[in-house]
Design an enzyme around this catalytic site. Sequence first.
Site, PDB file in Angstrom:
ATOM      1  N   ASP A   1      -9.613   2.133   3.148  1.00  0.00           N
ATOM      2  CA  ASP A   1      -9.489   1.455   4.454  1.00  0.00           C
ATOM      3  C   ASP A   1     -10.065   2.234   5.380  1.00  0.00           C
ATOM      4  OD1 ASP A   1      -8.550  -1.167   3.322  1.00  0.00           O
ATOM      5  OD2 ASP A   1      -6.669  -0.351   3.502  1.00  0.00           O
TER       6      ASP A   1
ATOM      7  N   LYS B   1       0.665  -1.321  -0.033  1.00  0.00           N
ATOM      8  CA  LYS B   1      -0.023  -0.019   0.031  1.00  0.00           C
ATOM      9  C   LYS B   1       0.745   1.178  -0.058  1.00  0.00           C
ATOM     10  CE  LYS B   1      -3.810  -2.372   2.176  1.00  0.00           C
ATOM     11  NZ  LYS B   1      -4.815  -2.599   3.368  1.00  0.00           N
TER      12      LYS B   1
HETATM   13  P1  NDP Z   1       2.101  -3.868   6.210  1.00  0.00           P
HETATM   14  O1  NDP Z   1       2.968  -4.731   5.777  1.00  0.00           O
HETATM   15  O2  NDP Z   1       2.142  -2.428   5.713  1.00  0.00           O
HETATM   16  O3  NDP Z   1       2.327  -3.808   7.718  1.00  0.00           O
HETATM   17  C1  NDP Z   1       2.650  -4.727   8.819  1.00  0.00           C
HETATM   18  C2  NDP Z   1       2.582  -4.372  10.167  1.00  0.00           C
HETATM   19  O4  NDP Z   1       2.776  -5.368  11.077  1.00  0.00           O
HETATM   20  C3  NDP Z   1       3.967  -3.463  10.644  1.00  0.00           C
HETATM   21  O5  NDP Z   1       3.714  -2.581  11.480  1.00  0.00           O
HETATM   22  C4  NDP Z   1       4.827  -4.646  10.885  1.00  0.00           C
HETATM   23  O6  NDP Z   1       6.197  -4.248  12.081  1.00  0.00           O
HETATM   24  C5  NDP Z   1       3.931  -5.616  11.654  1.00  0.00           C
HETATM   25  N1  NDP Z   1       4.447  -7.086  11.911  1.00  0.00           N
HETATM   26  C6  NDP Z   1       4.297  -7.821  10.833  1.00  0.00           C
HETATM   27  N2  NDP Z   1       4.794  -9.153  11.485  1.00  0.00           N
HETATM   28  C7  NDP Z   1       4.653  -8.945  12.969  1.00  0.00           C
HETATM   29  C8  NDP Z   1       4.704  -9.797  14.083  1.00  0.00           C
HETATM   30  N3  NDP Z   1       4.897 -11.178  13.740  1.00  0.00           N
HETATM   31  N4  NDP Z   1       4.615  -9.345  15.186  1.00  0.00           N
HETATM   32  C9  NDP Z   1       4.327  -8.118  15.354  1.00  0.00           C
HETATM   33  N5  NDP Z   1       4.139  -7.092  14.281  1.00  0.00           N
HETATM   34  C10 NDP Z   1       4.347  -7.594  13.069  1.00  0.00           C
HETATM   35  O7  NDP Z   1       0.786  -4.630   6.436  1.00  0.00           O
HETATM   36  P2  NDP Z   1      -0.880  -3.898   6.039  1.00  0.00           P
HETATM   37  O8  NDP Z   1      -0.746  -2.656   7.067  1.00  0.00           O
HETATM   38  O9  NDP Z   1      -0.811  -3.587   4.845  1.00  0.00           O
HETATM   39  O10 NDP Z   1      -1.616  -5.172   6.592  1.00  0.00           O
HETATM   40  C11 NDP Z   1      -1.618  -5.492   8.000  1.00  0.00           C
HETATM   41  C12 NDP Z   1      -2.903  -6.531   8.278  1.00  0.00           C
HETATM   42  O11 NDP Z   1      -4.011  -5.773   7.740  1.00  0.00           O
HETATM   43  C13 NDP Z   1      -2.829  -7.550   6.979  1.00  0.00           C
HETATM   44  O12 NDP Z   1      -3.050  -9.025   7.718  1.00  0.00           O
HETATM   45  C14 NDP Z   1      -4.081  -7.169   6.024  1.00  0.00           C
HETATM   46  O13 NDP Z   1      -4.662  -8.305   5.631  1.00  0.00           O
HETATM   47  C15 NDP Z   1      -4.871  -6.740   7.128  1.00  0.00           C
HETATM   48  N6  NDP Z   1      -6.008  -5.778   6.613  1.00  0.00           N
HETATM   49  C16 NDP Z   1      -7.277  -5.948   6.366  1.00  0.00           C
HETATM   50  C17 NDP Z   1      -8.120  -5.204   5.734  1.00  0.00           C
HETATM   51  C18 NDP Z   1      -9.592  -5.519   5.986  1.00  0.00           C
HETATM   52  O14 NDP Z   1     -10.641  -4.870   4.952  1.00  0.00           O
HETATM   53  N7  NDP Z   1     -10.216  -6.091   6.886  1.00  0.00           N
HETATM   54  C19 NDP Z   1      -7.678  -3.928   5.059  1.00  0.00           C
HETATM   55  C20 NDP Z   1      -6.272  -3.674   5.379  1.00  0.00           C
HETATM   56  C21 NDP Z   1      -5.615  -4.524   6.010  1.00  0.00           C
HETATM   57  P3  NDP Z   1       7.449  -3.798  11.408  1.00  0.00           P
HETATM   58  O15 NDP Z   1       7.068  -2.209  11.108  1.00  0.00           O
HETATM   59  O16 NDP Z   1       8.351  -4.090  12.378  1.00  0.00           O
HETATM   60  O17 NDP Z   1       7.894  -4.699  10.299  1.00  0.00           O
END
Ligand code: NDP
Length: 263
Positions: free
Chosen positions: A100, A64
Amino acid sequence: MNLFTVFGNPISHSFSPKIHNYAFLKLGLHKNAYTKTLIQNALDLKAKFTSLALSGANVTVPFKEDAFLLCDQTKGIATKIGAVNSIVLENSDLIGYNTDAQGFLNALNSKGSFKKALILGAGGSARAVACILQEHLFDVRVANRSPKRLEFFKALGLKTSLSHELDDFAFDVIINTTSAGLKDELLPINADILQKLATNKPFFFDLIYGKTTPFLQFAKTNNLHFSDGGDMLVWQGAIAFCLFTGFDDLNKVKELMQTAFRF
Ligand code: NDP
């Protein structure tokens, strides 16, 4: 034929084709079709948009923020968020939107009335959630496992913490925007910290949908109210659908998508 897709990695879990195609069918928009497309990097996104001759697309994890950078222009709250989940081809330009944010707020409002929110995660969806909650005067804190992405939220004037250093536990809603639990069985934050947060009886909202994540299982075990991201998916999808097609009855599209999602 107007073709749409959702780009992401992973993408097999996505319900977007199901809900969009059902709404196309029920509204008689037979010249439209919606698929899912697995990509390896953001450059693939632009190349595929052109080679598939798409009219529009959704973008999901982890592209995104890249999508924001590759659009020719962004509109609405996407500009503040710096992340795009919906792209529309307008006069040969890729125009980026973020549905979103409003989709999340509509879903949250249907669960109750909340004032003080803890957002877990600092990626693209966390930005959307934080910006819309800030606009609606919530008291917001963002906690992430690593520091780099917290800078965006600090610049907005929001409170931030590293997850393991969290020292405020009094929230009425906790929102998991991390991808922990999507492909694995991990909690987004240490279990001891979750236990301290649980004493205030907050609502647990997970953006992940279609499965009981460890975060939601924790809420269940501790008799807390919770929701997965199904309603948010439907709302953000309905708002994107109206942008894609120009159809203006958002509630009708939302109803149709809700039906498709429950099948
Ligand atoms: P991004 O990849 O942009 O961000 C992921 C975030 O998760 C980062 O802050 C990362 O931390 C953190 N993270 C990843 N793995 C772990 C872990 N094991 N433990 C702790 N923190 C972790 O993803 P998005 O923001 O685009 O999406 C995130 C989630 O939201 C997805 O699962 C997506 O499917 C869901 N989603 C659902 C929507 C809906 O309509 N229901 C809409 C949008 C998203 P770090 O910065 O340290 O890497």
